[in-house]
Design a protein around this motif. Structure first.
Motif, PDB file in Angstrom:
ATOM      1  N   ARG A  31      38.694  36.306  38.549  1.00 46.12           N
ATOM      2  CA  ARG A  31      39.767  36.541  39.361  1.00 46.12           C
ATOM      3  C   ARG A  31      41.057  36.204  38.266  1.00 46.12           C
ATOM      4  O   ARG A  31      42.203  35.773  37.855  1.00 46.12           O
ATOM      5  CB  ARG A  31      40.573  35.384  39.980  1.00 46.12           C
ATOM      6  CG  ARG A  31      39.797  36.330  41.108  1.00 46.12           C
ATOM      7  CD  ARG A  31      40.011  35.045  42.415  1.00 46.12           C
ATOM      8  NE  ARG A  31      38.770  35.867  43.449  1.00 46.12           N
ATOM      9  CZ  ARG A  31      38.500  34.963  44.130  1.00 46.12           C
ATOM     10  NH1 ARG A  31      38.256  33.561  43.529  1.00 46.12           N
ATOM     11  NH2 ARG A  31      36.875  34.962  44.883  1.00 46.12           N
ATOM     12  N   GLU A  32      40.314  35.946  36.739  1.00 44.04           N
ATOM     13  CA  GLU A  32      41.240  35.071  35.739  1.00 44.04           C
ATOM     14  C   GLU A  32      42.088  36.239  34.412  1.00 44.04           C
ATOM     15  O   GLU A  32      41.115  37.306  34.712  1.00 44.04           O
ATOM     16  CB  GLU A  32      40.367  35.452  34.949  1.00 44.04           C
ATOM     17  CG  GLU A  32      39.261  33.489  35.148  1.00 44.04           C
ATOM     18  CD  GLU A  32      38.170  34.296  36.268  1.00 44.04           C
ATOM     19  OE1 GLU A  32      37.632  33.411  36.807  1.00 44.04           O
ATOM     20  OE2 GLU A  32      37.444  35.397  36.029  1.00 44.04           O
ATOM     21  N   SER A  33      43.377  36.393  34.639  1.00 44.61           N
ATOM     22  CA  SER A  33      43.797  37.167  33.996  1.00 44.61           C
ATOM     23  C   SER A  33      42.861  36.461  32.518  1.00 44.61           C
ATOM     24  O   SER A  33      41.966  36.018  32.108  1.00 44.61           O
ATOM     25  CB  SER A  33      44.887  36.235  33.274  1.00 44.61           C
ATOM     26  OG  SER A  33      44.978  35.271  32.201  1.00 44.61           O
ATOM     27  N   PRO A  34      43.089  37.417  30.920  1.00 47.73           N
ATOM     28  CA  PRO A  34      42.550  38.162  30.308  1.00 47.73           C
ATOM     29  C   PRO A  34      42.698  36.438  29.436  1.00 47.73           C
ATOM     30  O   PRO A  34      41.471  36.212  28.611  1.00 47.73           O
ATOM     31  CB  PRO A  34      42.931  39.072  29.209  1.00 47.73           C
ATOM     32  CG  PRO A  34      43.224  39.871  30.539  1.00 47.73           C
ATOM     33  CD  PRO A  34      44.102  39.010  31.440  1.00 47.73           C
ATOM     34  N   TYR A  35      43.770  36.052  29.564  1.00 48.02           N
ATOM     35  CA  TYR A  35      43.836  35.095  28.495  1.00 48.02           C
ATOM     36  C   TYR A  35      43.456  33.729  29.190  1.00 48.02           C
ATOM     37  O   TYR A  35      42.441  32.721  28.427  1.00 48.02           O
ATOM     38  CB  TYR A  35      45.703  34.484  28.535  1.00 48.02           C
ATOM     39  CG  TYR A  35      46.385  33.589  27.502  1.00 48.02           C
ATOM     40  CD1 TYR A  35      46.105  32.009  29.108  1.00 48.02           C
ATOM     41  CD2 TYR A  35      46.035  32.602  26.586  1.00 48.02           C
ATOM     42  CE1 TYR A  35      46.427  31.026  28.493  1.00 48.02           C
ATOM     43  CE2 TYR A  35      45.914  31.906  26.116  1.00 48.02           C
ATOM     44  CZ  TYR A  35      46.284  30.405  26.558  1.00 48.02           C
ATOM     45  OH  TYR A  35      46.744  29.451  26.546  1.00 48.02           O
ATOM     46  N   GLU A  36      43.107  33.424  31.201  1.00 55.87           N
ATOM     47  CA  GLU A  36      42.221  32.555  31.499  1.00 55.87           C
ATOM     48  C   GLU A  36      40.916  33.009  30.787  1.00 55.87           C
ATOM     49  O   GLU A  36      39.741  31.615  30.847  1.00 55.87           O
ATOM     50  CB  GLU A  36      42.544  33.079  32.505  1.00 55.87           C
ATOM     51  CG  GLU A  36      44.047  32.470  32.679  1.00 55.87           C
ATOM     52  CD  GLU A  36      44.387  32.530  34.556  1.00 55.87           C
ATOM     53  OE1 GLU A  36      45.333  31.586  34.868  1.00 55.87           O
ATOM     54  OE2 GLU A  36      43.863  33.900  34.820  1.00 55.87           O
ATOM     55  N   ALA A  37      40.328  34.158  31.287  1.00 54.16           N
ATOM     56  CA  ALA A  37      39.485  34.002  30.174  1.00 54.16           C
ATOM     57  C   ALA A  37      38.891  33.570  28.930  1.00 54.16           C
ATOM     58  O   ALA A  37      37.670  33.349  28.921  1.00 54.16           O
ATOM     59  CB  ALA A  37      38.639  35.722  30.336  1.00 54.16           C
TER      60      ALA A  37
END
Length: 145
Positions: A31-37
């Motif tokens: 569920r993470e955005s690329p930035y959060e990953a």
């Protein structure tokens, strides 16, 4: 030492000294955005430094388990068991974002969870980075003894 740095010839010579395997566990949900990953991976990378740097001559870091799923604890326990059967004496699971505890991973010799370290602490009780590093190193030495 990273698993990819060890050749087959090196392994025969180094195996008696490299008796501890480190399994990074990112615990991404998808569920993470690329930035959060990226942030989660960087947080885990920085946490791994607490073990990889001071214990470079004894610990082998294996590929990370990235995604969390319902049967993840079973999977991690099986992975620890397989690594021990393959020759490692000790297996450490490290995670920055999942609040894992030792009871969750009975096949691991040590579970280090940055999230679990902060559970139950009040704002004024936060451990300094150096205190956390010393605590982790102490737990590893206790595991080896």
């Amino acid at each position: 030492m990273k698993f990819s740095e060890i050749t087959s010839d090196d392994w025969v010579e180094l195996q008696p000294y490299l008796d501890t395997c480190l399994i990074p566990y990112t615990a991404l949900t998808g569920r993470e955005s690329p930035y959060e990953a990226v942030i989660a991976l960087e947080r885990l990378r920085d946490f791994l430094d607490y073990v990889e740097i001071p214990f470079k001559g004894r610990v082998v870091t294996y590929p990370a388990v990235h995604y969390s799923q319902a049967s993840q604890l079973q999977h991690l326990n099986e992975l620890c068991s397989h690594l021990k059967a393959g020759g490692f004496k000790y297996v450490i699971v490290m995670t920055a974002d999942e609040a894992l505890v030792q009871a969750d991973l009975f096949e691991a010799d040590l579970v280090l969870s940055l999230a679990a370290f902060s559970i139950g602490k009040k704002e004024s009780e936060h451990t300094t980075e150096n205190e956390l590093k010393r605590d982790i190193q102490s737990q590893i030495y206790q595991m080896w003894n």
